[in-house]
Design an enzyme around this catalytic site. Structure first.
Site, PDB file in Angstrom:
ATOM      1  N   ARG A 324       1.396  -0.897   0.289  1.00  0.00           N
ATOM      2  CA  ARG A 324      -0.193   0.359  -0.259  1.00  0.00           C
ATOM      3  C   ARG A 324       0.757   1.165   0.305  1.00  0.00           C
ATOM      4  O   ARG A 324       0.808   1.994  -0.625  1.00  0.00           O
ATOM      5  CB  ARG A 324      -0.764   0.227   1.352  1.00  0.00           C
ATOM      6  CG  ARG A 324      -1.882   1.030   1.205  1.00  0.00           C
ATOM      7  CD  ARG A 324      -3.126   0.366   0.678  1.00  0.00           C
ATOM      8  NE  ARG A 324      -4.439   1.594   0.841  1.00  0.00           N
ATOM      9  CZ  ARG A 324      -5.594   0.991   0.633  1.00  0.00           C
ATOM     10  NH1 ARG A 324      -6.429  -0.228   0.674  1.00  0.00           N
ATOM     11  NH2 ARG A 324      -6.658   2.052   0.396  1.00  0.00           N
ATOM     12  N   GLU A 734     -10.017   5.854   7.177  1.00  0.00           N
ATOM     13  CA  GLU A 734      -8.829   6.211   7.579  1.00  0.00           C
ATOM     14  C   GLU A 734      -8.307   7.386   6.429  1.00  0.00           C
ATOM     15  O   GLU A 734      -7.092   8.313   7.127  1.00  0.00           O
ATOM     16  CB  GLU A 734      -8.293   5.848   6.910  1.00  0.00           C
ATOM     17  CG  GLU A 734      -8.491   3.750   7.152  1.00  0.00           C
ATOM     18  CD  GLU A 734      -7.376   2.167   6.321  1.00  0.00           C
ATOM     19  OE1 GLU A 734      -6.583   1.596   6.520  1.00  0.00           O
ATOM     20  OE2 GLU A 734      -8.478   2.365   4.709  1.00  0.00           O
TER      21      GLU A 734
END
Length: 793
Positions: A324, A734
């Site tokens: 990520r 997030e």
């Protein structure tokens, strides 16, 4: 605090998605009635567990005497690795996480054994009686040491896109540098806890504070030799998770379940706060080496970055976390030519794990610092450099693909930044701050804007699915359950709104049933900000099936068109004017033997990703945002204060604006803490090398109410998700975390104002008072006579 948000009309009984409904457990939280696992009534003969932990970071166990532990008051049993008959492993991906260390230890605080006693206090006292000796070895405690010794939990990853070498040969300018970024403790309010209850016929019920019930179920089965239909895991609510209860709740669930299986008693394991902080993983710290090529305007031509992460002693989720980071290395900026090397470093510290943003913040951190350095080199406003590097606003005009191949279809970052520049009065304030700094030698101010572009979906494609069950009872009330877990983020509230909206009911007619693997199987983790996206769609799918059956019945009764029947305000109305209360129609349906419950399922469309070549479309869409933060630093003490923050954030068509704004505020503050005060420190040497010093609230400093910006303006960007999500909303869990990067960038601007114009600016994160003073001293060329030991990140 002077706080400004959009006007929120809080509705208590609304059925409409898009209204600000209070959190479904808010009244229980403030009155102390919300039931967490430690609040559950304890069954008779419940045993309380306490874990014995290693006091050596690396070495072999040469004496393991637990006789005094077994003989201590109240002790029922002591269990070690030797009592695990099947699989001594709780690793979520790689089998390198022992439930109990066996023969050797790999970090200070590793679990060695568990005591089962009649009371919690007896178990805790007994643990201390263990006589354990180690043949200590030199531990690896820093990223730098791991790189020197080529110590990896997973092999290095190399990725390149575009003509990198050519870009560096032809670019007008080049810069290079290095920077370090610390980890972060999750600091959830409810610590790790599991309560395992043996049931009839070799089955087990486990109450677990976890974001991933199915993974707990699977790993418990691996340890005990059970099949999944023998174990059910329930999670009604968590007192916070932030990623720390995605995989790492498994070890404690396995220990509690093992003790329950072997003893035949219900067993509860609740970690003490100090033990929790010492023995559970953190956000990965990173160290970066970078080179960048750019033109006269600061437009990126080529980028080379080595990202080295501190994974701890095992792999845990380090593979996908680092993946990520690679995906988000460019944030909102177009990378024409990029070369990346990712080192997943093995150290003798606790295994690091998922944390809000899941590697995305670590990827974005380095590019934001690089753009600040380019702006300083070119002597221009950093916002200009950022704007010049944005993706194209519309696809098909070039500059519209990510470095991993995905097309950018919905870029609203330029519009958000333009609007925020105007509403925050950025340019006027920047000029005023420059004047202030000219006339103040001790206090220096800085202001910075950082944008955000964060992909929404799991990189592991198979996790992008969800199931749900919706029950309509004969009195017209509704119960729903799904695979998502509630950790305070408002998922249950939003999903209730979805069901109420689809069936035309007030919110108080809909109740959530606790997430339980025996009701909805094969759940995905509540992570990657996708809880509402996945579970909201699954619940909607089930509601539509039920509504269509009710509409068909209403059409048959009224001889009207089933497609023209409306469910609203607890009333069902046909196109020829007939109507029933929802309760009445449901009762008629029951008498007519119409199915009044159904399952729902959803899988995210269009996504695909090749994890070997790091190419594909791993994200269904992107969430955007931007923040402007203004700070002041004291150049004599290093103290820092955030004076004002303005946030404009894109959540699409919000399902619940009040909850979304709360998530934005909380995410930003948590991100700010990561970059300013939350410093992890391990003892670097000596007999207790590798011991975490910052293992309690007294030594680890999360932001408090005193740290919130005095002026804190939050606004939702007026936008509709281009992707077909639930009501065209966007994820909010997030993305706001990364808006905290604006604070770090503003601190850099303030430090820059405190040192000569062409002096080196070396500020690592977290930018504690000590780190700010160090950066100023380096910039001013002052010798540091008593320079402290380098931090172990």
């Amino acid at each position: 605090m002077n706080q400004s948000v959009e006007h929120l009309n809080i509705q208590k009984k609304s059925a409409k998605a898009g209204d600000s409904i209070p959190h479904e457990s808010a009244h229980l939280h403030v009155t102390g009635q919300a039931t967490y696992i430690d609040d559950l009534p304890e069954l008779e003969n419940t045993l309380h567990l306490a874990v014995g932990f290693s006091q050596c970071a690396k070495g072999k166990i040469v004496q393991f005497d637990l006789d005094a532990v077994r003989q201590a008051e109240g002790v029922y049993a002591v269990y070690t690795a030797a009592d695990i008959a099947v699989k001594n492993n709780w690793g979520p991906i790689v089998n390198d996480d022992p439930i109990f260390a066996d023969g050797e230890v790999e970090f200070y605080g590793q679990a060695l054994f568990v005591v089962a006693a009649k009371t919690y206090q007896q178990a805790r006292r007994a643990v201390r009686l263990a006589k354990i000796e180690y043949e200590a070895e030199t531990p690896i405690l820093s990223i730098q040491d791991a790189i020197e010794q080529q110590s990896w939990v997973l092999p290095p990853v190399d990725f390149s896109h575009g003509e990198v070498e050519q870009a560096f040969q032809t670019a007008s300018h080049q810069l290079s540098g290095s920077i370090e970024l610390g980890g972060q403790e999750h600091f959830y309010l409810e610590g790790q806890i599991s309560y395992a209850v043996p049931q009839e016929d070799q089955t087990l019920k486990v109450y677990c504070s976890t974001q991933h019930p199915t993974e707990m179920q699977l790993l418990i089965c691996h340890a005990l030799g059970y099949h999944m239909h023998q174990v059910s895991v329930e999670a009604r609510r968590m007192g916070g998770g932030f990623g720390g209860k995605e995989s790492q709740s498994a070890q404690w669930a396995c220990i509690a379940s093992l003790a329950a299986q072997l003893s035949g008693h219900p067993c509860k394991l609740r970690l003490d706060r100090d033990d929790d902080m010492s023995s559970t993983g953190k956000r990965h710290g990173f160290a970066y080496e970078w080179s960048v090529a750019f033109d006269e305007l600061g437009v990126l031509q080529g980028l080379k970055v080595q990202l080295a992460s501190n994974c701890g002693f095992s792999a845990d989720l380090s593979g996908p976390v680092n993946e990520r980071a690679i995906c988000h290395i460019g944030n909102a900026y177009y990378l024409n030519a990029v070369q990346l090397r990712n080192l997943r470093c093995k150290t003798n510290t606790v295994s690091n794990t998922a944390y809000r943003g899941f590697g995305g913040p670590q990827g974005m951190f380095v590019i934001e610092n690089i753009l600040d350095d380019i702006a300083r080199y070119l002597k221009c406003d950093p916002v200009l450099v950022r704007q010049r590097n944005f993706f194209a606003e519309k696809p098909g005009n070039g500059r519209d693909h990510m470095h991993y191949g995905a097309e950018v279809r919905d870029n609203v970052a330029p519009k958000i930044v333009d609007e925020l520049l105007a509403t925050s009065h950025y340019h006027a304030r920047r000029a005023s701050i420059a004047q202030f700094n000219q006339h103040n030698a001790i206090i220096k101010r800085g202001i910075a804007l950082t944008p955000l572009m964060f992909g929404i979906s799991f990189n592991a494609v198979h996790y992008n699915q969800a199931g749900a069950l919706v029950y309509v009872y004969m009195d017209g009330t509704v119960a729903i359950t799904h695979g998502g877990t509630e950790m305070g983020q408002g998922l249950y509230t939003k999903v209730r709104q979805v069901a109420a909206h689809e069936l035309g009911l007030p919110i108080d007619r809909v109740r959530l049933i606790a997430t339980d693997t025996s009701r909805v199987p094969n759940t995905s983790a509540t992570a990657a900000s996708s809880g509402a996206d996945l579970n909201g769609k699954a619940v909607q799918n089930a509601c539509i099936k039920i509504r269509e059956r009710l509409a068909k019945l209403a059409a048959e009764i009224s001889q009207s068109d089933a497609d023209q029947i409306h469910f609203e305000n607890s009333t069902v109305t046909t196109n020829n004017g007939q109507s029933w209360s929802f309760n009445d129609l449901v009762n008629r349906a029951y008498m007519a033997r119409v199915q009044l419950w159904d399952s729902g399922f959803y899988k995210t469309p269009e996504i695909h990703y090749d994890q070997v070549n790091h190419l594909g479309r791993p994200f269904f869409y992107y969430a955007y945002g931007a923040a402007v933060s203004e700070v002041a630093i004291d150049t004599l003490t290093g103290e820092m204060k955030v004076l004002r923050t303005d946030i404009l954030h894109d959540v699409g068509r919000s399902i619940n604006p009040a909850i979304d704004i709360g998530q934005i505020e909380g995410g930003f503050i948590q991100g700010m803490g990561w970059l300013t005060t939350e410093e992890l420190y391990w003892q670097p040497q000596g007999p207790h090398a590798g011991r975490l010093f910052t293992h309690a609230p007294s030594t680890y400093k999360i932001p408090t109410s005193a740290d919130i910006p005095h002026v804190f303006n939050v606004k939702l960007f007026d936008n509709q998700n281009a992707a077909d999500t639930i009501y065209r909303s966007k994820a909010v869990g997030e993305p706001p975390f990364m808006l905290g990067l604006s604070v770090f960038s503003a601190i850099r601007q303030a430090v820059q104002a405190a040192i000569p114009e062409d002096a080196p600016l070396e500020l690592n994160a977290p930018a504690t008072a000590e780190e700010i003073l160090r950066a100023i001293a380096i910039g001013r060329g002052q010798a540091l006579a008593d320079q402290p030991q380098p931090r172990l990140r």
